[in-house]
Motif scaffolding. Structure first.
Motif, PDB file in Angstrom:
ATOM      1  N   ASP A 172       0.758  -1.197   0.312  1.00  0.00           N
ATOM      2  CA  ASP A 172      -0.273   0.035  -0.203  1.00  0.00           C
ATOM      3  C   ASP A 172       0.714   1.443  -0.162  1.00  0.00           C
ATOM      4  OD1 ASP A 172      -1.956  -1.666  -0.090  1.00  0.00           O
ATOM      5  OD2 ASP A 172      -2.397  -1.580   2.412  1.00  0.00           O
ATOM      6  N   ASP A 176      -0.672  -3.061  -4.500  1.00  0.00           N
ATOM      7  CA  ASP A 176      -1.329  -2.770  -3.895  1.00  0.00           C
ATOM      8  C   ASP A 176      -1.825  -1.672  -3.923  1.00  0.00           C
ATOM      9  OD1 ASP A 176      -3.501  -3.532  -1.547  1.00  0.00           O
ATOM     10  OD2 ASP A 176      -2.575  -4.898  -1.318  1.00  0.00           O
ATOM     11  N   ASP A 177      -3.137  -1.304  -2.864  1.00  0.00           N
ATOM     12  CA  ASP A 177      -4.075   0.099  -2.946  1.00  0.00           C
ATOM     13  C   ASP A 177      -2.657   0.989  -3.089  1.00  0.00           C
ATOM     14  OD1 ASP A 177      -5.916  -0.537  -2.951  1.00  0.00           O
ATOM     15  OD2 ASP A 177      -5.855  -0.718  -1.009  1.00  0.00           O
ATOM     16  N   GLN A 181      -2.952  -3.471  -8.812  1.00  0.00           N
ATOM     17  CA  GLN A 181      -3.287  -4.897  -7.680  1.00  0.00           C
ATOM     18  C   GLN A 181      -4.316  -3.679  -6.891  1.00  0.00           C
ATOM     19  OE1 GLN A 181      -2.298  -8.977  -7.524  1.00  0.00           O
ATOM     20  NE2 GLN A 181      -3.063  -8.587  -5.357  1.00  0.00           N
ATOM     21  N   SER A 182      -5.395  -3.751  -6.841  1.00  0.00           N
ATOM     22  CA  SER A 182      -6.350  -3.359  -6.512  1.00  0.00           C
ATOM     23  C   SER A 182      -6.634  -2.126  -6.591  1.00  0.00           C
ATOM     24  CB  SER A 182      -5.938  -3.931  -4.887  1.00  0.00           C
ATOM     25  OG  SER A 182      -6.916  -3.355  -2.936  1.00  0.00           O
ATOM     26  N   GLN A 188      -8.295   3.743  -2.707  1.00  0.00           N
ATOM     27  CA  GLN A 188      -9.254   3.210  -1.572  1.00  0.00           C
ATOM     28  C   GLN A 188     -10.051   3.919  -0.958  1.00  0.00           C
ATOM     29  OE1 GLN A 188     -10.777   0.267  -0.720  1.00  0.00           O
ATOM     30  NE2 GLN A 188      -9.371  -0.596  -1.723  1.00  0.00           N
ATOM     31  N   TRP A 211     -11.287   0.059   3.804  1.00  0.00           N
ATOM     32  CA  TRP A 211     -11.434  -2.180   3.980  1.00  0.00           C
ATOM     33  C   TRP A 211     -12.425  -1.926   4.940  1.00  0.00           C
ATOM     34  CZ3 TRP A 211     -10.609  -5.367   0.355  1.00  0.00           C
ATOM     35  CH2 TRP A 211      -9.714  -5.047  -0.621  1.00  0.00           C
ATOM     36  N   SER A 228      -5.189  -4.365 -12.075  1.00  0.00           N
ATOM     37  CA  SER A 228      -5.326  -5.705 -11.047  1.00  0.00           C
ATOM     38  C   SER A 228      -5.752  -7.144 -11.660  1.00  0.00           C
ATOM     39  CB  SER A 228      -6.557  -4.779 -10.242  1.00  0.00           C
ATOM     40  OG  SER A 228      -6.897  -5.606  -9.174  1.00  0.00           O
ATOM     41  N   ALA A 253      -6.766  -9.505  -9.274  1.00  0.00           N
ATOM     42  CA  ALA A 253      -6.629  -9.731  -7.960  1.00  0.00           C
ATOM     43  C   ALA A 253      -8.029 -10.704  -8.348  1.00  0.00           C
ATOM     44  CB  ALA A 253      -7.162  -9.192  -6.956  1.00  0.00           C
ATOM     45  N   SER A 273     -11.477  -4.688  -7.716  1.00  0.00           N
ATOM     46  CA  SER A 273     -11.732  -3.135  -6.423  1.00  0.00           C
ATOM     47  C   SER A 273     -12.122  -2.284  -7.632  1.00  0.00           C
ATOM     48  CB  SER A 273     -10.716  -3.477  -6.065  1.00  0.00           C
ATOM     49  OG  SER A 273     -10.709  -2.040  -4.434  1.00  0.00           O
ATOM     50  N   ARG A 324     -14.685  -1.881  -0.259  1.00  0.00           N
ATOM     51  CA  ARG A 324     -14.824  -2.830   0.158  1.00  0.00           C
ATOM     52  C   ARG A 324     -14.992  -3.069   1.626  1.00  0.00           C
ATOM     53  NH1 ARG A 324     -15.635  -6.557  -4.243  1.00  0.00           N
ATOM     54  NH2 ARG A 324     -15.294  -8.652  -2.436  1.00  0.00           N
TER      55      ARG A 324
END
Length: 457
Positions: free
Chosen positions: A263, A282-283, A305-306, A310, A313, A333, A335, A339, A345
């Protein structure tokens, strides 16, 4: 823009006119490569005809994925940047992102040439090759950098420095990482106040094992801190972790992360994020998780990814967040849990409210990605306990999606945990204003209310 011409010349460039054609020279500061650190084997870069050291980071996940970059500072006239690829045949096309900067590049020999009119963070891409990345970080000049020996300054000059795990920046201290410095370790300012990290150098945590949690620079419960100008690479986990902090400022940062869980920025409360570049797995940025009164502007994001942005979570609270001027240059992403370029999410108990996302461009979706620009869901999480929360009062204004989109969803959980009062104003998908959920390829369920798509007044 594509073209062709003579091979790049180490002695050429803009010479005395800084590339401006007006007889006014740019003032350029180039930073030396640290002794013992190999230059990129993919690219060379000239800035106004003189070499600018190009670093390289290879993916910690293995494979061929890698990123090269150069950092320099300049003022005055535009500068001419010349790129030479060190592998493959002469390219057939070149793209400079973000597209809104409208930087026209011409193919020259085995590379490209273009001008940068002012400070910018850009990605230069040949023949749609997203594995051999090249980033140009053109900064404004530093203002009043500290000097070695100054009181309360932790000074790292040009060269390689190994500081080990959890190098601490104490209250009232400034950690200065000069251009040409590579500082290897992990870092913490947990619980401190009035801390500063600044410079044009690099922090690397490559030698540390992967973790699912805070990894490179822990900024938990910091009061009034600033991190500015540096490049952070190869984190073992979350890169900048501002959980519980208040008054953090994140400015002119460049983040490159490879592992899952890297992240980019967990902002904290009353935080300012401005002029950042993040490429990670990630985020890129978490703006609403335990975060209130957050301001984000001028970000360039590459999400592998993600989500790029964001919301949450597992937040127990989140409110009064403003995000403006963001370019999602790639969203790749794949995944299994979808997302989105803008995602949530939310499995926490917080009733999240009062978010605005404005002037955001989503440029490109990876071939195997979900092609999702927005995904908002209330859903249980293995990382949160107790009741679920809700989301309300969100404005998406002047959002442009340039590469088509699908799989967009807004999904409440039940009548007690809904998503309500979401407005899309002037949402443009493939050049057309989307005036309803169908035109935007957004699916809604029965636990949403007052989801509106409107044109600008």
């Amino acid at each position: 823009t594509v073209g062709n011409g003579d091979p790049l010349s180490n002695g050429g460039g803009s010479g005395g006119n800084g590339g401006s054609g007006q007889g006014v020279a740019a003032t350029v500061t180039r930073y030396p490569g640290p002794p013992g650190v190999a230059a990129s084997d993919r690219y060379e870069v000239l800035v106004d005809g003189k070499s600018s050291f190009v670093y390289q980071s290879r993916s910690q996940l293995g494979g061929v994925d890698n990123a090269s970059w150069t950092t320099f500072s300049f003022s005055g006239a535009p500068v001419t940047v010349q790129v030479r690829r060190l592998m493959g045949d002469a390219p057939q096309k070149v793209m400079v992102r973000p597209v809104r900067r409208a930087i026209a590049a011409a193919l020259v020999g085995n590379g490209a040439k273009f001008q940068i009119p002012g400070p910018a963070k850009i990605s230069v891409e040949f023949d749609d090759d997203l594995l051999n990345k090249l980033f140009i970080f053109a900064d404004a000049p530093e203002v009043d950098p500290p000097k070695q020996g100054d009181a309360n300054v932790l000074y790292f000059g040009p060269g390689v420095h190994d500081v080990g795990a959890n190098y601490s920046v104490g209250s009232g201290k400034t950690m200065y990482v000069a251009g040409g410095a590579l500082v290897r370790g992990t870092f913490t300012a947990d619980g401190m106040s009035n801390i500063t990290v600044r410079g044009r150098g690099i922090l690397s945590s490559r030698s540390f094992a992967h973790v699912d949690g805070p990894g490179q620079f822990k900024l938990r419960n910091v009061t009034n801190g600033s991190i500015e100008g540096v490049t952070l690479i190869e984190s073992p986990g979350y890169i900048l972790t501002g959980f519980g902090s208040k008054g953090m400022q994140y400015r002119n940062l460049k983040l490159i992360g490879w592992y899952i869980n890297t992240d980019g920025i967990h902002t904290g409360n009353s935080a300012v994020v401005d002029d950042v570049f993040i490429m990670n797995r990630d985020d890129c940025m978490i703006v609403g998780q335990y975060s209130e009164d957050v301001r984000v502007s001028n970000a360039v994001l590459w999400a592998n990814q993600s989500a790029a942005l964001q919301i949450s979570w597992v937040a127990e609270r989140g409110r009064n967040v403003r995000v403006k001027g963001v370019d999602v240059i790639h969203y790749q992403s794949t995944a299994s849990s979808i997302s989105g370029a803008i995602g949530m999410r939310h499995g926490g108990s917080g009733n999240l409210t009062d978010f605005q996302f404005e002037d955001i461009v989503v440029e490109h979706f990876g071939a195997d990605s979900h092609r999702t620009f927005v995904y908002l869901e209330i859903t249980p999480s293995a990382y949160a306990m107790g009741e679920l929360g809700s989301l309300s009062n969100v404005l998406f204004k002047n959002i442009k999606v340039l590469d088509g989109t699908m799989n967009n969803r807004i999904i409440g959980r039940n009548n007690d945990h809904m998503i309500t009062d979401i407005t899309f104003e002037n949402l443009i998908v493939d050049g057309k204003v989307a005036l309803d959920a169908r035109a935007a390829n957004v699916s809604l369920n029965q636990y949403t209310r007052n989801i509106r798509f409107v044109a600008s007044p």
